[in-house]
Design a protein around this motif. Structure first.
Motif, PDB file in Angstrom:
ATOM      1  N   LEU A 177       0.825  -1.213   0.000  1.00 61.60           N
ATOM      2  CA  LEU A 177       0.000   0.000   0.000  1.00 61.60           C
ATOM      3  C   LEU A 177       0.862   1.268   0.000  1.00 61.60           C
ATOM      4  CD1 LEU A 177      -2.787  -1.075   2.514  1.00 61.60           C
ATOM      5  CD2 LEU A 177      -3.088  -0.654   0.064  1.00 61.60           C
ATOM      6  N   LEU A 178       1.961   1.239   0.763  1.00 60.03           N
ATOM      7  CA  LEU A 178       2.867   2.392   0.790  1.00 60.03           C
ATOM      8  C   LEU A 178       3.380   2.706  -0.615  1.00 60.03           C
ATOM      9  CD1 LEU A 178       5.066   1.864   3.984  1.00 60.03           C
ATOM     10  CD2 LEU A 178       3.530   3.790   3.532  1.00 60.03           C
ATOM     11  N   LYS A 179       3.863   1.676  -1.312  1.00 58.76           N
ATOM     12  CA  LYS A 179       4.406   1.870  -2.661  1.00 58.76           C
ATOM     13  C   LYS A 179       3.317   2.342  -3.621  1.00 58.76           C
ATOM     14  CE  LYS A 179       8.066  -1.582  -2.148  1.00 58.76           C
ATOM     15  NZ  LYS A 179       8.555  -2.924  -2.565  1.00 58.76           N
ATOM     16  N   LEU A 180       2.141   1.752  -3.487  1.00 55.03           N
ATOM     17  CA  LEU A 180       1.022   2.073  -4.377  1.00 55.03           C
ATOM     18  C   LEU A 180       0.577   3.526  -4.196  1.00 55.03           C
ATOM     19  CD1 LEU A 180      -0.744   0.558  -6.462  1.00 55.03           C
ATOM     20  CD2 LEU A 180      -2.348   0.064  -4.605  1.00 55.03           C
ATOM     21  N   LEU A 181       0.456   3.963  -2.955  1.00 54.97           N
ATOM     22  CA  LEU A 181       0.000   5.328  -2.684  1.00 54.97           C
ATOM     23  C   LEU A 181       1.061   6.361  -3.036  1.00 54.97           C
ATOM     24  CD1 LEU A 181      -1.908   4.576   0.624  1.00 54.97           C
ATOM     25  CD2 LEU A 181      -2.928   5.403  -1.503  1.00 54.97           C
ATOM     26  N   LYS A 182       2.323   5.996  -2.867  1.00 53.12           N
ATOM     27  CA  LYS A 182       3.398   6.892  -3.293  1.00 53.12           C
ATOM     28  C   LYS A 182       3.376   7.042  -4.816  1.00 53.12           C
ATOM     29  CE  LYS A 182       6.728   6.125   0.450  1.00 53.12           C
ATOM     30  NZ  LYS A 182       8.031   5.512   0.823  1.00 53.12           N
ATOM     31  N   GLY A 204      -1.267   9.465  -3.742  1.00 54.04           N
ATOM     32  CA  GLY A 204      -2.425   9.534  -2.853  1.00 54.04           C
ATOM     33  C   GLY A 204      -3.763   9.487  -3.553  1.00 54.04           C
ATOM     34  N   ASN A 205      -3.789   9.206  -4.849  1.00 58.37           N
ATOM     35  CA  ASN A 205      -5.047   9.111  -5.600  1.00 58.37           C
ATOM     36  C   ASN A 205      -5.656   7.727  -5.337  1.00 58.37           C
ATOM     37  OD1 ASN A 205      -6.995   8.599  -7.644  1.00 58.37           O
ATOM     38  ND2 ASN A 205      -6.086  10.230  -8.911  1.00 58.37           N
ATOM     39  N   ALA A 236      -6.753   2.022  -6.312  1.00 51.89           N
ATOM     40  CA  ALA A 236      -7.696   0.896  -6.295  1.00 51.89           C
ATOM     41  C   ALA A 236      -7.702   0.185  -7.643  1.00 51.89           C
ATOM     42  CB  ALA A 236      -9.094   1.399  -5.944  1.00 51.89           C
ATOM     43  N   GLU A 237      -7.640   0.966  -8.748  1.00 55.14           N
ATOM     44  CA  GLU A 237      -7.625   0.362 -10.088  1.00 55.14           C
ATOM     45  C   GLU A 237      -6.388  -0.506 -10.276  1.00 55.14           C
ATOM     46  OE1 GLU A 237      -7.827   3.658 -12.736  1.00 55.14           O
ATOM     47  OE2 GLU A 237     -10.000   3.978 -12.465  1.00 55.14           O
ATOM     48  N   LEU A 238      -5.231   0.008  -9.861  1.00 56.21           N
ATOM     49  CA  LEU A 238      -3.983  -0.744 -10.021  1.00 56.21           C
ATOM     50  C   LEU A 238      -3.984  -2.012  -9.170  1.00 56.21           C
ATOM     51  CD1 LEU A 238      -1.372   2.176 -10.024  1.00 56.21           C
ATOM     52  CD2 LEU A 238      -1.992   0.706 -11.950  1.00 56.21           C
ATOM     53  N   ALA A 239      -4.622  -1.942  -8.009  1.00 55.22           N
ATOM     54  CA  ALA A 239      -4.663  -3.089  -7.104  1.00 55.22           C
ATOM     55  C   ALA A 239      -5.765  -4.087  -7.459  1.00 55.22           C
ATOM     56  CB  ALA A 239      -4.860  -2.606  -5.659  1.00 55.22           C
ATOM     57  N   GLY A 240      -6.618  -3.705  -8.413  1.00 57.00           N
ATOM     58  CA  GLY A 240      -7.728  -4.590  -8.779  1.00 57.00           C
ATOM     59  C   GLY A 240      -8.788  -4.667  -7.696  1.00 57.00           C
ATOM     60  N   THR A 285     -14.035   1.265  -1.977  1.00 55.50           N
ATOM     61  CA  THR A 285     -14.429   0.920  -0.600  1.00 55.50           C
ATOM     62  C   THR A 285     -13.406  -0.017   0.035  1.00 55.50           C
ATOM     63  OG1 THR A 285     -16.759   1.153  -1.179  1.00 55.50           O
ATOM     64  CG2 THR A 285     -16.251  -0.056   0.845  1.00 55.50           C
ATOM     65  N   ASP A 286     -13.000  -1.054  -0.720  1.00 57.15           N
ATOM     66  CA  ASP A 286     -11.980  -1.980  -0.218  1.00 57.15           C
ATOM     67  C   ASP A 286     -10.672  -1.258   0.063  1.00 57.15           C
ATOM     68  OD1 ASP A 286     -13.645  -4.128  -0.301  1.00 57.15           O
ATOM     69  OD2 ASP A 286     -12.902  -4.926  -2.206  1.00 57.15           O
ATOM     70  N   MET A 287     -10.296  -0.352  -0.839  1.00 59.37           N
ATOM     71  CA  MET A 287      -9.036   0.364  -0.669  1.00 59.37           C
ATOM     72  C   MET A 287      -9.060   1.231   0.586  1.00 59.37           C
ATOM     73  SD  MET A 287      -5.982   0.844  -1.697  1.00 59.37           S
ATOM     74  CE  MET A 287      -6.111  -0.138  -3.173  1.00 59.37           C
TER      75      MET A 287
END
Length: 453
Positions: free
Chosen positions: A407-412, A416-417, A422-426, A430-432
């Motif tokens: 999550l840290l890498k994804l949000l960086k 913070g979008n 959420a799209e990248l994580a599939g 709400t889950d995100m």
């Protein structure tokens, strides 16, 4: 490892065709603190034994219809663990010898001596409890007063078919105690089924617990009964219950309340008869305060709480456990190691053991694997302790650590979008947001970081 006998927990079945004697003996036994049920014949006694649990049976030898020895043989066929004491006004040495040779615990001649009755019953119950201990928790090695008291309580609770929550730090032996509870219960001849609630994602955990119908989701090529039905009549052990997602907590609560489940993809309710034992290393009171665990489910699961002590809190058990584990490991690996040196045992006894019994098991296993001598030296214990202090995470801890890092890498990366993350994580938004809340992450922190850079 003896159990302290408490007569207030002991229920006695009294069998005699003499109504006056039944009244007199009932008064005597109740005066000693026993709970007493009395019947005036063998057939009525067997009916009571089919529906009630008794610590001992006290029966007349000579009765019309079914005599005491016939009753004894019926009891042995039904429940071998119940001690039977026979009474007779016509007792002979031959009767007593014959009865005891066939397994009757004791023989009393009328008029009954109060002291003889008290002593014989006390001995019968102590022997039964000792035998029960050997049978139901033989693998729980202890001489700790704290553990003895816990096992006394566990044995009583096991008989009552209520939900039990076992709490305690990781590695203290929660599943071992759960298995012992099952073995001491009336469900012992039915399945014991265990699952770690933190080891599977929510959708798979739901399917594992409640089952699914054929075609319920992609990959469901066959119907799956699920663990509730696999444990039918027995015990379902829910380990790390504190890691169960909230939506599943709701479904578990409904299953416990209604005593029925609905498999994933099915419209039919399936009745269940399962005892729930759950366990956690988490502080569920804090989890409830953080809205991470449902209060109504907590009170359903926590009818009785058994808290296992840490290994340091039962430090007198460390040498005992170390010797037992050494014997088991040496036999399993065919190694001629039979004891620890004095200084090695001292090091074991004074170590902090943050990983509790699980860590001790690993240390002993490593010592056995590396030893070249029958006596394990102190340097091997020191080496194994040093290695074990580099704590190997549980599956739940490893998953949480990966999730946090991901999550840290994804949000960086997305500055913070949350929608883009959420799209990248599939996942959906709400889950995100739920995942971010779980790991105390705020999208604003990553937007600010991006501006600062």
């Amino acid at each position: 490892m003896s159990l302290n006998h408490n007569v207030n927990d002991a229920r006695i079945l009294l069998v005699d065709d003499d109504e006056n004697l039944l009244r007199l003996m009932t008064l005597r036994l109740e005066g000693e603190g026993y709970q007493v049920d009395s019947v005036n014949g063998g057939k009525d006694a067997l009916k009571m034994l089919n529906t009630h649990s008794y610590a001992a049976v006290l029966s007349d030898l000579r009765m019309p219809g079914m005599d005491g020895m016939t009753l004894y043989e019926e009891i042995v066929a039904l429940r071998k663990d119940i001690p039977v004491i026979l009474m007779t006004a016509h007792g002979t040495i031959e009767d007593a010898v014959s009865a005891t040779q066939r397994g009757v615990f004791g023989f009393l001649t009328k008029p009954i001596s109060h002291d003889s009755l008290r002593e014989l019953l006390s001995n019968a119950l102590k022997q039964r409890q000792s035998a029960a201990r050997e049978d139901w928790c033989a693998h729980i090695i202890t001489r700790s007063v704290q553990m003895e008291q816990l096992l006394d309580q566990a044995h009583r609770v096991a008989q009552r078919d209520v939900s039990v929550l076992i709490s305690g730090a990781s590695g203290t032996g929660k599943e071992l105690l759960a298995r012992a509870l099952h073995k001491a219960s009336k469900r012992a001849d039915k399945p014991f089924v265990a699952i770690n609630c933190g080891a599977l994602p929510e959708n798979l955990l739901e399917s594992e617990l409640f089952g699914h119908s054929k075609g319920a989701f992609t990959g469901a090529v066959n119907a799956h009964a699920g663990l509730f039905r696999e444990a039918e009549g027995g015990t379902l052990f829910l380990d790390e219950i504190g890691d169960m997602p909230i939506p599943l907590q709701v479904k578990l609560l409904r299953a416990i309340q209604e005593r029925q489940i609905r498999p994933v993809g099915s419209t039919k309710q399936v009745p269940i008869d399962v005892r729930i034992i759950s366990a956690t290393h988490k502080d569920l009171a804090q989890e409830m305060a953080d809205n991470a665990f449902r209060e109504d489910l907590y009170y359903r699961l926590n009818v009785v709480n058994l808290k296992l002590p840490t290994l340091r809190e039962r430090s007198e058990d460390i040498p005992l456990l170390a010797r037992y584990l050494l014997e088991q490991s040496a036999e399993r690996h065919d190694v001629e190691a039979n004891r620890f040196s004095d200084d090695a045992l001292q090091m074991l006894a004074t170590a902090p053991w943050p990983g509790n019994v699980r860590q001790l098991v690993n240390v002993v296993e490593q010592c056995v694997a590396l030893t070249h001598t029958p006596v394990i030296p102190v340097h091997l214990v020191e080496q194994a302790l040093s290695a074990s202090e580099q704590k190997w995470p549980t599956l739940t801890e490893a998953r949480d650590a990966f999730e946090h890092s991901y999550l840290l890498k994804l949000l960086k990366m997305t500055e913070g979008n949350v929608t883009r993350a959420a799209e990248l994580a599939g996942r959906n938004r709400t889950d995100m947001h739920k995942l971010m809340k779980k790991h105390s992450l705020q999208s604003a922190d990553f937007r600010q970081e991006a501006v600062a850079i």
